[in-house]
Design a protein around this motif. Structure first.
Motif, PDB file in Angstrom:
ATOM      1  N   UNK B  83       0.831  -1.206   0.000  1.00 18.41           N
ATOM      2  CA  UNK B  83       0.000   0.000   0.000  1.00 18.41           C
ATOM      3  C   UNK B  83       0.862   1.251   0.000  1.00 18.41           C
ATOM      4  N   UNK B  84       1.849   1.265   0.912  1.00 19.75           N
ATOM      5  CA  UNK B  84       2.718   2.435   1.002  1.00 19.75           C
ATOM      6  C   UNK B  84       3.508   2.640  -0.282  1.00 19.75           C
ATOM      7  N   UNK B  85       4.019   1.538  -0.858  1.00 16.40           N
ATOM      8  CA  UNK B  85       4.808   1.648  -2.086  1.00 16.40           C
ATOM      9  C   UNK B  85       3.948   2.221  -3.201  1.00 16.40           C
ATOM     10  N   UNK B  89       4.725   5.579  -5.147  1.00 16.91           N
ATOM     11  CA  UNK B  89       4.916   5.488  -6.594  1.00 16.91           C
ATOM     12  C   UNK B  89       3.991   6.451  -7.330  1.00 16.91           C
ATOM     13  N   UNK B  90       2.733   6.526  -6.869  1.00 12.62           N
ATOM     14  CA  UNK B  90       1.776   7.435  -7.523  1.00 12.62           C
ATOM     15  C   UNK B  90       2.175   8.892  -7.303  1.00 12.62           C
ATOM     16  N   UNK B  91       2.635   9.187  -6.083  1.00  9.29           N
ATOM     17  CA  UNK B  91       3.063  10.576  -5.808  1.00  9.29           C
ATOM     18  C   UNK B  91       4.241  10.937  -6.702  1.00  9.29           C
ATOM     19  N   UNK B  92       5.191  10.014  -6.823  1.00  4.29           N
ATOM     20  CA  UNK B  92       6.361  10.284  -7.678  1.00  4.29           C
ATOM     21  C   UNK B  92       5.926  10.562  -9.108  1.00  4.29           C
ATOM     22  N   UNK B 100      10.688   9.314 -11.886  1.00  2.00           N
ATOM     23  CA  UNK B 100       9.998   8.032 -11.731  1.00  2.00           C
ATOM     24  C   UNK B 100      10.192   7.169 -12.967  1.00  2.00           C
ATOM     25  N   UNK B 101      10.365   7.802 -14.142  1.00  2.00           N
ATOM     26  CA  UNK B 101      10.673   7.009 -15.337  1.00  2.00           C
ATOM     27  C   UNK B 101      12.065   6.414 -15.220  1.00  2.00           C
ATOM     28  N   UNK B 102      13.027   7.214 -14.727  1.00  2.00           N
ATOM     29  CA  UNK B 102      14.391   6.689 -14.558  1.00  2.00           C
ATOM     30  C   UNK B 102      14.428   5.540 -13.572  1.00  2.00           C
ATOM     31  N   UNK B 103      13.637   5.662 -12.503  1.00  2.00           N
ATOM     32  CA  UNK B 103      13.666   4.612 -11.487  1.00  2.00           C
ATOM     33  C   UNK B 103      12.922   3.371 -11.951  1.00  2.00           C
TER      34      UNK B 103
END
Lengths: 392, 210
Positions: B83-85, B89-92, B100-103
């Motif tokens: 849930x936290x991830x 992820x959505x915030x990023x 977030x694309x690089x990660x």
């Protein structure tokens, strides 16, 4: 000689504990042991020493490398002159190559031995002699246009991370010279591969003709980039004598053969490893000739594969390194054979790497202990079987 | 209030930063340390994300630790972490899309980060929420610290920049300096981490094996 010995004895107290040059103790010991066999014996336990110590072994390997070095000097000059004006006497060519290679040798030895001296002093051990050979090998396996600072970085990296962290000479898992080359190849590909680095284009100390943007492809480079399935350079005797562009010491099969004879005659390198590298490489190249993909690299005749690139140099001077190769007698056959096979597989199937010898040797260095283990275990099993049988 | 920042709690927070660092001492979370450290920016974002997720997942799991049935505890922990991830992820994606694309997948893979699961199992399941929160935060920041050190050297030597700002002047390149391409490859991250471990152990006598 007597005078030299007396001189060494006279200055010795300076280097002992409390002497004013104590900081250079390891340097002194290194030179003394190199000039005269060390007089110190172990203080405890029974030790049996071979008559030939590792310093003598290293010296002989260096001597065996000299033909390749001198031919490399001539060839650097020769390639320079035929790619520029075409006119040059033998001594101009040799002198040009000498001046091009000498700085590389100096950088390699100064950086490598410097680190060895520092580590020896720091760990309060004797200086280790392993770098004598690596120091001459590294300049021989780089293209002539490789900048000196890149060599210095690579030598430092290889000596620290491939040798000292494993415990120094004799403990390394990987061949130090090859790690240095792999580092340069992966970190600075523009200066280690391609078409622009194999022939030197500048003039050195007034010898030679300065030309900008000189390019000359190696035969393997041509074979890996061409789209024509028969576009490889046809076999010629220049590939055997070594008058082709390539890394400094690797081009001449004849010079390497002289080195191989010295190594085999003195019993330092194993003929089993050497022979099986050539058998493995020849066999794999022949298999690609028959059933391989229809590319220039795969269609290149098997004997041409063996004389081109670093194959001979790797087989004679790198694969036979007694520290990183397999140590069991049967294991040497397997180790050498797989190096030959892998080198050709990488050459043919990976268009990004026209030369596979470096990675093949590194790869098999990892497997050498495993090969030894399997050979020893199978021997133990066979003997067990025999023992059980004879009991009945 | 003073008990919140007692000496003990400070230790819980500070030991993972140095003497018990999750990467250099416990050798956990190496995979993502190799993957996201070729540039500073993704390394910082990744480190912060992990720090936030470890802190809050430790906190949440610690809150419900007494009601989690022992046999399905890993599943429950994973639900909390996932849930936290997903939130992070959505915030990023909303705030810093380029990073977030690089990660790429590595944000999603925080779920399987060994540090996270290790802290939940070893600490949060047996400690009070506030201690667990500090422990998670400490471990996350300890992880982020190593990531940033590694990324600093990799970006500086591999690209000549820091946070995409050019550090090595053009004059060097004109003199023949070339960026070290090997620094951009994962093996070099491993060697840099090894050097950090080497440095740390040679300075700290307690960590040296006899």
């Amino acid at each position: 000689m007597k005078a030299l010995r007396n001189y060494l004895n006279k200055i010795k107290p300076n280097f002992e504990d409390g002497g004013k040059l104590h900081a250079f103790r390891s340097v002194y010991e290194g030179f003394e042991a190199f000039l005269y066999v060390s007089n110190d014996t172990s203080k405890s336990g029974t030790n049996i020493h071979d008559a030939i110590d590792s310093k003598r072994i290293m010296s002989i390997v260096v001597i065996a490398l000299l033909p390749a070095l001198f031919f490399g000097m001539y060839n650097v000059g020769y390639q320079h002159f035929i790619h520029t004006t075409g006119i040059g006497s033998f001594w101009e060519m040799f002198g040009y190559g000498f001046l091009a290679i000498l700085p590389k040798l100096i950088v390699s030895y100064v950086v490598g031995l410097g680190i060895e001296f520092v580590v020896a002093q720091w760990k309060k051990e004797e200086i280790q002699e392993g770098y004598l050979v690596s120091g001459i090998l590294i300049p021989l396996i780089v293209p002539v246009d490789c900048p000196l600072w890149i060599m210095a970085v690579a030598v430092a990296f290889a000596v620290i991370f491939a040798k000292e962290v494993f415990g120094g000479t004799g403990m390394n898992v990987f061949n130090v010279a090859i790690v240095a080359r792999a580092f340069m190849f992966l970190a600075y590909p523009a200066k280690m591969s391609g078409d622009a680095v194999w022939v030197s284009g500048g003039s050195i100390c007034g010898i030679g003709n300065g030309v900008d943007g000189l390019t000359a492809a190696t035969s393997l480079g041509i074979a890996s980039t061409t789209v024509n399935p028969n576009g490889y350079v046809p076999f010629s005797w220049d590939m055997v004598t070594g008058l082709i562009p390539g890394s400094i010491g690797e081009t001449s099969v004849i010079a390497i053969l002289i080195g191989a004879i010295i190594l085999l005659w003195t019993g330092i390198a194993s003929w089993k490893t050497m022979l099986s590298v050539f058998v493995g490489g020849g066999l794999m190249a022949w298999i690609f000739n028959v059933i391989g993909p229809n590319t220039a690299m795969a269609n290149m005749p098997w004997y041409e594969h063996l004389v081109l690139g670093g194959f001979c140099f790797g087989a004679v001077f790198m694969a036979t390194d007694p520290v990183t190769s397999a140590r069991t007698e049967k294991g040497k056959y397997i180790f050498g054979f797989l190096i030959g096979v892998m080198a050709i597989v990488i050459r043919v199937l990976n268009p990004g790497y026209p030369e596979g010898m470096m990675f093949a040797i590194l790869l098999m260095n990892i497997f050498a202990p495993l090969i030894d283990y399997c050979v020893v275990q199978s021997n133990i099993k066979n003997r067990e079987k025999r023992a059980i049988k004879s009991n009945f | 209030m003073s008990s919140l920042f007692s000496k003990q709690n400070k230790e819980i927070f500070s030991t993972p930063l140095g003497p018990n660092n999750p990467i250099t001492i416990q050798v956990l979370g190496i995979c993502s340390a190799l993957a996201v450290t070729s540039k500073m920016e993704p390394a910082i974002v990744m480190g912060l994300s992990v720090a936030i997720i470890t802190a809050f997942s430790n906190f949440v799991v610690s809150l419900i630790r007494k009601t989690i049935p022992n046999r399905i505890r890993i599943i429950v922990q994973l639900v909390v972490v996932a849930t936290l991830v997903t939130i992070v992820s959505e915030i990023l994606k909303a705030v810093a899309y380029d990073v977030s694309v690089q990660l790429s997948v590595y944000v999603g893979l925080i779920i399987t980060n060994c540090i996270l699961m290790g802290r939940l199992e070893a600490f949060a399941m047996s400690h009070a929420p506030w201690e667990s929160f500090l422990d998670g935060l400490g471990n996350g920041i300890g992880y982020a610290k190593i990531l940033i050190i590694v990324a600093f050297f990799r970006e500086l030597l591999g690209s000549g920049t820091l946070l995409d700002f050019r550090i090595i002047p053009q004059a060097f390149y004109n003199m023949g300096y070339i960026n070290n391409g090997l620094m951009l490859m994962p093996p070099m991250a491993l060697i840099i981490i090894a050097c950090i471990i080497w440095f740390q152990r040679s300075r700290n006598k307690d960590l040296q094996e006899k």
